[in-house]
Scaffold this motif. Structure first.
Motif, PDB file in Angstrom:
ATOM      1  N   GLU A 110       0.838  -1.200   0.000  1.00  0.00           N
ATOM      2  CA  GLU A 110       0.000   0.000   0.000  1.00  0.00           C
ATOM      3  C   GLU A 110       0.877   1.256   0.000  1.00  0.00           C
ATOM      4  N   GLN A 111       1.904   1.223   0.830  1.00  0.00           N
ATOM      5  CA  GLN A 111       2.777   2.398   0.922  1.00  0.00           C
ATOM      6  C   GLN A 111       3.514   2.627  -0.403  1.00  0.00           C
ATOM      7  N   THR A 112       3.959   1.539  -1.002  1.00  0.00           N
ATOM      8  CA  THR A 112       4.667   1.658  -2.289  1.00  0.00           C
ATOM      9  C   THR A 112       3.730   2.205  -3.362  1.00  0.00           C
ATOM     10  N   ALA A 113       2.512   1.690  -3.392  1.00  0.00           N
ATOM     11  CA  ALA A 113       1.551   2.138  -4.416  1.00  0.00           C
ATOM     12  C   ALA A 113       1.214   3.619  -4.222  1.00  0.00           C
ATOM     13  N   ILE A 114       1.067   4.037  -2.981  1.00  0.00           N
ATOM     14  CA  ILE A 114       0.766   5.462  -2.714  1.00  0.00           C
ATOM     15  C   ILE A 114       1.905   6.338  -3.239  1.00  0.00           C
ATOM     16  N   GLU A 115       3.128   5.873  -3.007  1.00  0.00           N
ATOM     17  CA  GLU A 115       4.290   6.641  -3.463  1.00  0.00           C
ATOM     18  C   GLU A 115       4.334   6.691  -5.000  1.00  0.00           C
ATOM     19  N   TRP A 116       3.985   5.598  -5.659  1.00  0.00           N
ATOM     20  CA  TRP A 116       3.935   5.597  -7.132  1.00  0.00           C
ATOM     21  C   TRP A 116       2.908   6.622  -7.632  1.00  0.00           C
ATOM     22  N   VAL A 117       1.754   6.645  -6.982  1.00  0.00           N
ATOM     23  CA  VAL A 117       0.698   7.572  -7.422  1.00  0.00           C
ATOM     24  C   VAL A 117       1.153   9.019  -7.182  1.00  0.00           C
ATOM     25  N   GLY A 126       7.255  13.747   0.106  1.00  0.00           N
ATOM     26  CA  GLY A 126       6.804  13.775   1.504  1.00  0.00           C
ATOM     27  C   GLY A 126       5.298  13.629   1.626  1.00  0.00           C
ATOM     28  N   THR A 127       4.577  13.848   0.524  1.00  0.00           N
ATOM     29  CA  THR A 127       3.119  13.647   0.538  1.00  0.00           C
ATOM     30  C   THR A 127       2.832  12.180   0.879  1.00  0.00           C
ATOM     31  N   GLY A 128       1.852  11.948   1.729  1.00  0.00           N
ATOM     32  CA  GLY A 128       1.495  10.577   2.091  1.00  0.00           C
ATOM     33  C   GLY A 128      -0.006  10.399   1.988  1.00  0.00           C
ATOM     34  N   GLY A 129      -0.485   9.233   2.364  1.00  0.00           N
ATOM     35  CA  GLY A 129      -1.928   9.052   2.239  1.00  0.00           C
ATOM     36  C   GLY A 129      -2.403   7.697   2.681  1.00  0.00           C
ATOM     37  N   ALA A 130      -3.552   7.337   2.165  1.00  0.00           N
ATOM     38  CA  ALA A 130      -4.171   6.059   2.531  1.00  0.00           C
ATOM     39  C   ALA A 130      -4.960   5.517   1.358  1.00  0.00           C
ATOM     40  N   VAL A 131      -5.112   4.209   1.354  1.00  0.00           N
ATOM     41  CA  VAL A 131      -5.970   3.558   0.368  1.00  0.00           C
ATOM     42  C   VAL A 131      -7.340   3.381   1.016  1.00  0.00           C
ATOM     43  N   CYS A 292     -11.356   0.765  -4.773  1.00  0.00           N
ATOM     44  CA  CYS A 292     -10.007   1.274  -4.653  1.00  0.00           C
ATOM     45  C   CYS A 292      -9.953   2.791  -4.852  1.00  0.00           C
ATOM     46  N   GLY A 293      -9.825   3.512  -3.754  1.00  0.00           N
ATOM     47  CA  GLY A 293      -9.633   4.964  -3.824  1.00  0.00           C
ATOM     48  C   GLY A 293      -8.376   5.349  -3.064  1.00  0.00           C
ATOM     49  N   LEU A 294      -7.931   6.577  -3.254  1.00  0.00           N
ATOM     50  CA  LEU A 294      -6.729   7.042  -2.535  1.00  0.00           C
ATOM     51  C   LEU A 294      -6.926   8.464  -2.055  1.00  0.00           C
ATOM     52  N   VAL A 295      -6.519   8.714  -0.820  1.00  0.00           N
ATOM     53  CA  VAL A 295      -6.404  10.091  -0.351  1.00  0.00           C
ATOM     54  C   VAL A 295      -4.923  10.391  -0.194  1.00  0.00           C
ATOM     55  N   LEU A 296      -4.524  11.572  -0.631  1.00  0.00           N
ATOM     56  CA  LEU A 296      -3.127  11.996  -0.488  1.00  0.00           C
ATOM     57  C   LEU A 296      -3.125  13.338   0.241  1.00  0.00           C
ATOM     58  N   VAL A 297      -2.191  13.500   1.161  1.00  0.00           N
ATOM     59  CA  VAL A 297      -2.124  14.746   1.940  1.00  0.00           C
ATOM     60  C   VAL A 297      -0.676  15.223   1.976  1.00  0.00           C
ATOM     61  N   ARG A 298      -0.504  16.516   1.662  1.00  0.00           N
ATOM     62  CA  ARG A 298       0.846  17.099   1.596  1.00  0.00           C
ATOM     63  C   ARG A 298       1.618  16.864   2.908  1.00  0.00           C
ATOM     64  N   ASP A 321       1.309   2.169  10.117  1.00  0.00           N
ATOM     65  CA  ASP A 321       0.097   1.358  10.216  1.00  0.00           C
ATOM     66  C   ASP A 321      -0.999   2.005   9.363  1.00  0.00           C
ATOM     67  N   PRO A 322      -1.499   1.298   8.334  1.00  0.00           N
ATOM     68  CA  PRO A 322      -2.507   1.908   7.462  1.00  0.00           C
ATOM     69  C   PRO A 322      -3.703   2.491   8.218  1.00  0.00           C
ATOM     70  N   SER A 323      -4.123   1.842   9.296  1.00  0.00           N
ATOM     71  CA  SER A 323      -5.334   2.315   9.985  1.00  0.00           C
ATOM     72  C   SER A 323      -5.129   3.665  10.672  1.00  0.00           C
ATOM     73  N   ASN A 324      -3.888   4.133  10.769  1.00  0.00           N
ATOM     74  CA  ASN A 324      -3.663   5.461  11.341  1.00  0.00           C
ATOM     75  C   ASN A 324      -3.811   6.569  10.306  1.00  0.00           C
ATOM     76  N   TYR A 325      -4.092   6.186   9.058  1.00  0.00           N
ATOM     77  CA  TYR A 325      -4.175   7.199   7.988  1.00  0.00           C
ATOM     78  C   TYR A 325      -5.522   7.201   7.260  1.00  0.00           C
ATOM     79  N   GLY A 326      -6.364   6.225   7.567  1.00  0.00           N
ATOM     80  CA  GLY A 326      -7.657   6.151   6.872  1.00  0.00           C
ATOM     81  C   GLY A 326      -8.776   5.953   7.871  1.00  0.00           C
ATOM     82  N   PRO A 327     -10.024   6.015   7.391  1.00  0.00           N
ATOM     83  CA  PRO A 327     -11.156   5.953   8.318  1.00  0.00           C
ATOM     84  C   PRO A 327     -11.420   4.576   8.925  1.00  0.00           C
ATOM     85  N   GLU A 328     -10.916   3.509   8.302  1.00  0.00           N
ATOM     86  CA  GLU A 328     -11.277   2.177   8.805  1.00  0.00           C
ATOM     87  C   GLU A 328     -10.192   1.596   9.696  1.00  0.00           C
ATOM     88  N   LEU A 329     -10.589   0.604  10.505  1.00  0.00           N
ATOM     89  CA  LEU A 329      -9.598  -0.177  11.261  1.00  0.00           C
ATOM     90  C   LEU A 329      -9.372  -1.466  10.458  1.00  0.00           C
TER      91      LEU A 329
END
Ligand SMILES: Cc1ncc(COP(=O)(O)O)c(C=O)c1O
Length: 448
Positions: A110-117, A126-131, A292-298, A321-329
């Motif tokens: 997930e982290q790699t894919a976010i970085e590719w996007v 430095g922008t990061g996000g969540a799937v 499959c959606g993505l949020v990205l935050v500067r 931990d993905p759950s610290n960046y998106g709405p779901e656990l």
């Protein structure tokens, strides 16, 4: 288990082979057949084979054949072979993507894919996000981060203390804002109606000369790719001043931001990199399959402060931990399909899907115009709006087209005009599909 999975593979392959030759919309008979899947839960168990056979016999015919290259409704991507195969593996692994400790592979991919996007979109390092599940939840998550940041500046901890008695936040949107942004604002307590609406031009682009006062308590929502016309708000003209005023800029780029992956169309996305948060979909233009959606935050620390969840029983490590960046656990490891789809396409493959589908959309527009029908939008990307005459004639043509089964298009009302929408979003659409579909459209319009 192996026999069952082989049976499933055979059925899936058979479905994909047959889907090109069947009607795009399911027949009335197939829909009626769904009654075989209704009724009370039987008291006794059934074998997995029996359940699978029931599902395939009655479920498969009642699907919309959206993977046959001739489904042009909504903004609907297909599922790339690599993403489909990965989704089988993901289901087999049954990973919980909540924590690195629960699924190192899900967290890593997930982290790699976010970085590719991030790189494909040309967003700041430095922008990061969540799937997340889709652009609606991506808009929700980006706007939640915006709400956090603005109120924190005003000395208010919105996650701890809620919104009641907090300073007001002003939200500015274009007249043609996608309703998912409006829904997200409602879910966040920012109000569906409590927005300032900026007038738009004939393509649905926010008018830069009509912006209201912006300040550090303003969230400005821009759009990259209008759901009807495909038009982009003029971000390069708007963002520098909005940033200087301290506003938080959020971009709804559900499909349009993917134009940044194409050297030919990248110019449309100029200026959007100046925003603070971005929402997009993997299941639209890149054809990753649902959901499959993505949020990205500067500043990903803001997203983390908004979404993080702690409990004594949850195992946190030094890892992300993905759950610290998106709405779901707990959730499916949906970043794996995103990783696989993007990995299979590479930068060139993503650009090729964008460029090919835009070419197809332009051919639709050219063919329809040549036949005497009115195309209502400038075809800047993969969206075409066409009127076949009066609203009644256009709606009847759409009805006949859908019933004909060659392709599927939906309707809309664009700035008061009833239109048929053609969204070319599938990697599988060929020039032959476009010509077959054009012929079906002419046939439907002539029958009306
Ligand atoms: C511009 C835009 N934003 C948001 C969405 C909502 O996306 P989703 O259905 O993935 O939640 C769409 C869907 O078409 C869209 O076109």
């Amino acid at each position: 288990m192996a026999t069952l999975l082989n049976r499933a593979a055979q059925a899936a392959a058979g479905y994909l082979e047959g889907v090109r030759s069947r009607s795009v919309a399911p027949s009335a008979e197939a829909i009626a057949g769904l009654c075989a899947l209704r009724g009370p839960l039987p008291p006794e168990p059934a074998s997995p084979e029996a359940v699978f056979n029931l599902l395939h016999e009655f479920g498969s015919p009642a699907t919309m054949a959206k993977t046959n290259g001739r489904f042009f409704g909504f903004v609907t991507g297909d599922c790339l072979p690599a993403a489909l195969a990965a989704s089988w593996l993901v289901s087999t692994w049954d990973q919980n993507a909540a924590h690195h400790a629960q699924s190192p592979v899900a967290a890593q991919l997930e982290q790699t894919a976010i970085e590719w996007v991030r790189e494909l979109f040309g967003l700041p390092a430095g922008t990061g996000g969540a799937v997340v599940t889709g652009a609606t939840m991506a808009n929700f998550s980006g706007l939640a981060a915006a709400r956090h940041a603005l109120l924190e500046r005003a000395g208010w901890d919105v996650e701890a203390d809620g919104l009641f008695t907090a300073l007001p936040v002003t939200v500015v949107v274009g007249e043609e804002v996608h309703q998912s942004v409006v829904k997200a604002l409602g879910m966040l307590g920012l109000g569906r109606k409590r927005v300032v609406r900026v007038p738009v031009d004939g393509q649905g682009r926010m008018r830069a000369d009509a912006l209201p006062h912006l300040d550090s308590m303003t969230i400005l929502c821009l759009q990259a790719g209008n759901v009807n016309t495909g038009a982009f708000d003029p971000a390069a003209a708007i963002c520098p001043a909005a940033r200087a005023a301290g506003a938080w800029i959020h971009v709804d780029g559900a499909f349009g931001l993917w134009a940044a992956a194409s050297p030919e169309h990248r110019k449309l996305t100029k200026g959007f990199e100046l925003a603070d948060s971005w929402a997009t979909d993997g299941h639209k233009w890149p054809n990753i399959g649902y959901d499959c959606g993505l949020v990205l935050v500067r500043e990903p620390a803001i997203l983390r402060a908004t979404m993080s969840i702690q409990a004594a029983y949850l195992v946190h490590t030094e890892q992300r931990d993905p759950s610290n960046y998106g709405p779901e656990l707990s959730r499916r490891a949906r970043g794996v399909e995103l990783w696989a789809g993007l990995r299979s396409l590479g930068q060139q493959g993503i650009a090729a899907i964008v460029e090919r589908t835009v070419r197809h959309a332009r051919r639709f527009a050219e063919g329809l115009r040549a036949a005497g029908f009115e195309v209502l939008n400038d075809v800047v990307i993969n969206q075409v709006l066409v009127s076949f005459g009066t609203p009644e004639k256009t709606l009847r043509t759409i009805e006949l087209l859908q019933a004909g089964g060659v392709c599927w298009c939906g309707s809309t009302v664009w700035q008061g005009r009833t239109a048929m929408r053609i969204s070319v979003s599938s990697w599988a659409t060929t020039s032959e599909d476009v010509e077959l579909s054009l012929a079906a459209m002419f046939h439907a319009a002539a029958r009306e």
